[in-house]
Write an enzyme that holds these catalytic residues in place. Structure first.
Site, short mmCIF file in Angstrom:
data_model
loop_
_atom_site.label_atom_id
_atom_site.label_comp_id
_atom_site.label_asym_id
_atom_site.label_seq_id
_atom_site.Cartn_x
_atom_site.Cartn_y
_atom_site.Cartn_z
N PHE A 113 0.85 -1.19 0.00
CA PHE A 113 0.00 0.00 0.00
C PHE A 113 0.88 1.23 0.00
O PHE A 113 1.83 1.33 0.79
CB PHE A 113 -0.93 0.00 1.22
CG PHE A 113 -2.03 1.00 1.11
CD1 PHE A 113 -3.03 0.85 0.16
CD2 PHE A 113 -2.07 2.11 1.93
CE1 PHE A 113 -4.05 1.78 0.04
CE2 PHE A 113 -3.09 3.05 1.82
CZ PHE A 113 -4.08 2.88 0.87
N ASP A 184 2.02 -5.87 7.49
CA ASP A 184 0.81 -5.05 7.50
C ASP A 184 -0.37 -5.98 7.25
O ASP A 184 -0.46 -6.62 6.19
CB ASP A 184 0.91 -3.98 6.40
CG ASP A 184 -0.26 -3.00 6.42
OD1 ASP A 184 -1.35 -3.38 6.89
OD2 ASP A 184 -0.11 -1.87 5.92
N TYR A 209 -10.99 -0.93 10.43
CA TYR A 209 -12.21 -0.46 9.77
C TYR A 209 -12.57 -1.27 8.54
O TYR A 209 -13.60 -1.02 7.92
CB TYR A 209 -12.09 1.02 9.41
CG TYR A 209 -10.86 1.40 8.63
CD1 TYR A 209 -10.76 1.17 7.27
CD2 TYR A 209 -9.78 2.01 9.26
CE1 TYR A 209 -9.63 1.51 6.54
CE2 TYR A 209 -8.65 2.37 8.56
CZ TYR A 209 -8.57 2.12 7.20
OH TYR A 209 -7.45 2.46 6.50
N LYS A 210 -11.77 -2.24 8.16
CA LYS A 210 -12.08 -3.07 7.00
C LYS A 210 -12.86 -4.31 7.48
O LYS A 210 -14.02 -4.24 7.84
CB LYS A 210 -10.81 -3.44 6.25
CG LYS A 210 -10.05 -2.25 5.68
CD LYS A 210 -8.83 -2.71 4.91
CE LYS A 210 -7.91 -1.55 4.54
NZ LYS A 210 -8.52 -0.61 3.58
N ARG A 356 -12.52 -3.84 -7.80
CA ARG A 356 -12.28 -4.72 -6.65
C ARG A 356 -13.61 -5.14 -6.00
O ARG A 356 -14.52 -4.34 -5.85
CB ARG A 356 -11.44 -4.03 -5.58
CG ARG A 356 -10.06 -3.63 -5.99
CD ARG A 356 -9.21 -3.31 -4.77
NE ARG A 356 -9.90 -2.44 -3.80
CZ ARG A 356 -9.40 -2.12 -2.60
NH1 ARG A 356 -8.23 -2.61 -2.22
NH2 ARG A 356 -10.06 -1.33 -1.79
#
Length: 397
Positions: A113, A184, A209-210, A356
């Site tokens: 990322f 990560d 939060y995912k 996605r």
């Protein structure tokens, strides 16, 4: 066996919407609103500042850290919550470089990322010691681990394609070469089983939060292996990482173990929402999550490839080699995704051309997948993406 019909009922999902974007932001747990309201009215409202002690606000980063630790295979007492993921990347990376002062290379990959890479670039500039960020293709990471490498900085699941790194193998190779590892887990925690202890990971970071459904802006977490807990130097020597914050000493003394990785004031309201989300995980088996997410992803791929030949699979074909998301390439992917969202199926887009789709079995089932594929086919076969209204780029894609 996990009862996914029961877990789906625990989430608020807008009528008529199929939500395939939990890999970007998880949906609202039904219990979260009441939990936050209780914290606002009964705790903050009635207890005022005494809530730090009476309601346990100050201790909650460690309490929630332990609950997350159970989901990522960490030892109790070695995960703490707070701040943002970028901050936690910075902390872990700074500590790792301090532990390998004779080495100058940070090894990462081009699927990482960008924010992780930005934090590495910023830290290198701040240190001014000649460190190098070496970025290779994801499949070349293992072969690029040499005795120059101080630390590997990798996201286990590629945010674009869902490609899955072999954490155990890369960790072994890195440590055999004398390097440290930072993982990560932004696209891993809550999506698939993670075994930090079994893999021997040195550091790990992640967001909530995912797949953990903590809400927009929910705090991040950091893991430090017990063998490093007393020697990992906190580059961000914040007040709450001090050994005795309320002694108000003029000089910094790092706290014990993982406590030293605390920085700023805990986000008390956000932690209430995350607490409600983590309650759902108490009855969930991550091996069931993994098996069902693979089944859903395989079903979606099969349906889309039959119905939408103009889309090209960008994710690994082998489901064991990807996380809980599937990506397709399409030249007009942004506009096509906006058209699909208008049809009630929410996924997202990543430049330059990736559509996605995330498959979180807690609230997505086989009927959702079939209907999502049908609506996607409607968009593609009728070229709805050609409408100019879908081609205007919004800030968040």
């Amino acid at each position: 066996m996990t009862d996914f019909a029961s877990t789906k009922a625990l989430f608020h999902l807008p009528e008529g919407v199929i939500y395939l974007d939990g890999n970007s932001l998880g949906p609202l747990p039904r219990a979260a609103a009441a939990r936050v309201q209780h914290r606002v009215q009964e705790e903050w409202g009635e207890l005022l500042i005494t809530g730090w002690n009476k309601a346990g606000w100050m201790a909650e980063p460690g309490v929630l850290g332990n609950r997350i630790g159970r989901l990522i295979g960490a030892e109790p007492g070695h995960v703490v919550l707070g701040d943002t993921l970028s901050i936690k990347v910075y902390q872990a990376l700074a500590a790792a470089l301090e532990m390998r002062p004779e080495r100058r290379v940070i090894l990462s990959d081009s699927g990482n990322f960008p924010s992780d890479l930005y934090m590495a670039e910023g830290l290198i500039k701040a240190l001014g010691r000649g460190h190098e960020l070496r970025v290779v293709a994801p499949q070349e990471v293992a072969g690029a681990i040499t005795d120059e490498v101080a630390v590997t900085l990798l996201t286990e699941v590629d945010y674009r394609t869902g490609r899955l790194h072999d954490m155990a193998e890369i960790t072994r190779r890195a440590q055999d070469a004398g390097a440290l590892t930072i993982w990560d887990l932004a696209h891993s925690a809550g999506a698939l089983p993670v075994d930090l202890v079994g893999c021997g990971a040195d550091f790990a970071v992640g967001c909530t939060y995912k797949y953990l459904n903590g809400g927009p802006g929910a705090p991040a977490f950091i893991y430090v292996a017990p063998r490093h807990a007393t020697c990992a130097a906190p580059a961000l020597s914040g007040w709450l990482g001090h050994a005795a914050p309320f002694a108000f000493e003029a000089a910094y003394r790092p706290g014990e173990g993982i406590e030293r990785m605390r920085v700023g004031t805990p986000p008390v309201l956000a932690m209430a929402a995350l607490e409600a989300a983590l309650d759902i995980w108490e009855g969930v088996d991550l091996t069931d999550i993994r098996a069902q997410s693979i089944a859903l992803g395989e079903m979606f791929i099969a349906e889309v490839e039959v119905r939408c030949p103009m889309l090209t699979l960008a994710s690994p074909r082998d489901p064991s080699a990807r996380g809980s998301q599937v990506s397709f390439q399409f030249e007009h992917g942004y506009a096509a995704m906006q058209a699909l969202i208008a049809q009630g199926v929410i996924g997202d887009f990543r430049a330059p051309d990736l559509m996605r789709f995330g498959f979180a079995p807690l609230y997505i089932d086989t009927e959702d997948v079939k209907e999502a594929a049908r609506r996607l086919a409607h968009v593609m076969q009728n070229r709805l993406w050609g409408d100019p209204v879908y081609q205007a780029r919004a800030t968040v894609t």
